[in-house]
Design an enzyme around this catalytic site. Sequence first.
Site, PDB file in Angstrom:
ATOM      1  N   ARG A  58      13.700  44.182   1.107  1.00 27.89           N
ATOM      2  CA  ARG A  58      12.907  44.655   2.236  1.00 27.89           C
ATOM      3  C   ARG A  58      11.950  45.780   1.880  1.00 27.89           C
ATOM      4  O   ARG A  58      10.773  45.742   2.196  1.00 27.89           O
ATOM      5  CB  ARG A  58      13.811  45.226   3.342  1.00 27.89           C
ATOM      6  CG  ARG A  58      14.350  44.257   4.304  1.00 27.89           C
ATOM      7  CD  ARG A  58      15.714  44.752   4.750  1.00 27.89           C
ATOM      8  NE  ARG A  58      16.626  44.472   3.671  1.00 27.89           N
ATOM      9  CZ  ARG A  58      17.326  43.353   3.595  1.00 27.89           C
ATOM     10  NH1 ARG A  58      17.268  42.492   4.557  1.00 27.89           N
ATOM     11  NH2 ARG A  58      18.098  43.104   2.568  1.00 27.89           N
ATOM     12  N   THR A  59      12.493  46.815   1.220  1.00 27.33           N
ATOM     13  CA  THR A  59      11.681  48.015   1.013  1.00 27.33           C
ATOM     14  C   THR A  59      10.510  47.708   0.088  1.00 27.33           C
ATOM     15  O   THR A  59       9.362  48.063   0.383  1.00 27.33           O
ATOM     16  CB  THR A  59      12.557  49.157   0.451  1.00 27.33           C
ATOM     17  OG1 THR A  59      13.689  49.312   1.314  1.00 27.33           O
ATOM     18  CG2 THR A  59      11.795  50.454   0.389  1.00 27.33           C
ATOM     19  N   LYS A  86      13.760  50.306 -23.408  1.00 29.46           N
ATOM     20  CA  LYS A  86      13.687  50.677 -24.825  1.00 29.46           C
ATOM     21  C   LYS A  86      14.033  52.152 -25.012  1.00 29.46           C
ATOM     22  O   LYS A  86      13.806  52.711 -26.070  1.00 29.46           O
ATOM     23  CB  LYS A  86      12.276  50.417 -25.348  1.00 29.46           C
ATOM     24  CG  LYS A  86      11.858  48.966 -25.319  1.00 29.46           C
ATOM     25  CD  LYS A  86      10.475  48.806 -25.932  1.00 29.46           C
ATOM     26  CE  LYS A  86       9.954  47.395 -25.779  1.00 29.46           C
ATOM     27  NZ  LYS A  86       8.524  47.304 -26.113  1.00 29.46           N
ATOM     28  N   ARG A 108      11.819  54.085  -6.255  1.00 26.18           N
ATOM     29  CA  ARG A 108      13.254  53.984  -5.923  1.00 26.18           C
ATOM     30  C   ARG A 108      14.034  54.179  -7.216  1.00 26.18           C
ATOM     31  O   ARG A 108      13.670  53.608  -8.254  1.00 26.18           O
ATOM     32  CB  ARG A 108      13.576  52.622  -5.321  1.00 26.18           C
ATOM     33  CG  ARG A 108      15.079  52.365  -5.250  1.00 26.18           C
ATOM     34  CD  ARG A 108      15.426  51.141  -4.455  1.00 26.18           C
ATOM     35  NE  ARG A 108      15.270  51.386  -3.032  1.00 26.18           N
ATOM     36  CZ  ARG A 108      15.723  50.574  -2.075  1.00 26.18           C
ATOM     37  NH1 ARG A 108      16.354  49.470  -2.406  1.00 26.18           N
ATOM     38  NH2 ARG A 108      15.543  50.865  -0.808  1.00 26.18           N
ATOM     39  N   HIS A 136      16.331  58.435   1.998  1.00 26.43           N
ATOM     40  CA  HIS A 136      15.548  57.195   2.129  1.00 26.43           C
ATOM     41  C   HIS A 136      14.666  57.408   3.368  1.00 26.43           C
ATOM     42  O   HIS A 136      14.907  56.828   4.425  1.00 26.43           O
ATOM     43  CB  HIS A 136      16.516  56.018   2.304  1.00 26.43           C
ATOM     44  CG  HIS A 136      15.887  54.667   2.168  1.00 26.43           C
ATOM     45  ND1 HIS A 136      14.523  54.465   2.055  1.00 26.43           N
ATOM     46  CD2 HIS A 136      16.442  53.424   2.112  1.00 26.43           C
ATOM     47  CE1 HIS A 136      14.275  53.179   1.954  1.00 26.43           C
ATOM     48  NE2 HIS A 136      15.427  52.521   1.976  1.00 26.43           N
TER      49      HIS A 136
HETATM   50  C1  NCD Z   1      19.301  50.389   2.079  1.00 26.02           C
HETATM   51  C2  NCD Z   1      19.129  51.109   0.761  1.00 26.02           C
HETATM   52  O1  NCD Z   1      18.632  50.556  -0.221  1.00 26.02           O
HETATM   53  O2  NCD Z   1      19.472  52.273   0.752  1.00 26.02           O
HETATM   54  N1  NCD Z   1      18.583  49.200   2.165  1.00 26.02           N
HETATM   55  C3  NCD Z   1      17.269  49.218   2.482  1.00 26.02           C
HETATM   56  O3  NCD Z   1      16.497  50.007   2.010  1.00 26.02           O
HETATM   57  N2  NCD Z   1      16.867  48.327   3.408  1.00 26.02           N
HETATM   58  C4  NCD Z   1      20.712  50.207   2.447  1.00 26.02           C
HETATM   59  C5  NCD Z   1      21.604  49.442   1.522  1.00 26.02           C
HETATM   60  O4  NCD Z   1      21.278  49.104   0.392  1.00 26.02           O
HETATM   61  O5  NCD Z   1      22.730  49.191   1.970  1.00 26.02           O
END
Ligand code: NCD
Length: 318
Positions: A58-59, A86, A108, A136
């Site tokens: 999703r993100t 590497k 991320r 997040h």
């Molecule tokens: C979340 C995350 O990655 O922190 N998911 C997301 O961003 N939609 C929650 C999760 O991974 O459970």
Amino acid sequence: MTIRGRHLLGIEHLGPDEINSILDLADDYARLNRSRSKRSTALASLTQINMFFENSTRTQASFEIAGKRLGADVMNMSMQASSIKKGETLVDTALTLNAMHPDLLIVRHPHSGAVDLLAQKVNCAVLNAGDGKHEHPTQALLDALTIRRAKGRLHRLNIAICGDISHSRVARSNIMLLGKMENRIRLIGPPTLMPSQISEFGVEVYDDMNEGLKDVDVVMMLRLQKERMDGGFIPSEREFYHRYGLDAEKLALAKDDAIVMHPGPMNRGVEIDGTLADDINRSVIQEQVEMGVAVRMAAMDLLARNLKNSRAETGVMV
Ligand code: NCD
């Protein structure tokens, strides 16, 4: 509509006015996204690089769509195939990319604090797309927008956040955001999945869903973050579902019009009943995904305005 600063690293640094600015602009983008053209030029001539050192559906997809709808040149770095494998350090990778003059870096990373560190080393705007158990911010903002649209307000609501609180950056960012907007927050989960410094959070804590869900307006479920666990935090998934999984019977304790949320990816039959997750009268899980694109468009647009202003003031690339 403005936010301060060059980066979006966490909810911790945002004030209620800035949160409202992002949500108001995101409402406009939600409208645009439902229109036929779906296009704007807010990020035209800017370069956006997505660096995901942890899995994401999703993100990552929504940051990519958001950038493209705003006219940016978007590049997805495949971190599996990068020189990180590497032995290159995170900072060296960042400096290498920085030399290519990106304008927005979306990052991320599995380690808490890694995105903040990276932001200190580059000249562009950095957006935290999730760092370890820490923050997040765009998830909390999209959750806030979803709640505001469903409930008509974002204050004085009773909100339950349930399940694996201690490993969840989603929970941390949400607790901060919803607290700043003056809501009452209840955390519900087994004591083994509650953070040790819980008393500092300004929340009510329950280990029984039947007590905690009473009369809440919003029920936010979380995934068990098994990749961040190194031992037996729960007896078994079956037992966990029995005590903490959300089903229609437990939801009946909440207000009649309570909404059900989940950031995804969800494990049906572990933290939530599959039929309930699909019930469009109660579940706003798909709206959360929709608002994810709008919120990310708004956040990148506002940061790009800051970037352009600071470049105009100094006359140099910053
Ligand atoms: C979340 C995350 O990655 O922190 N998911 C997301 O961003 N939609 C929650 C999760 O991974 O459970």
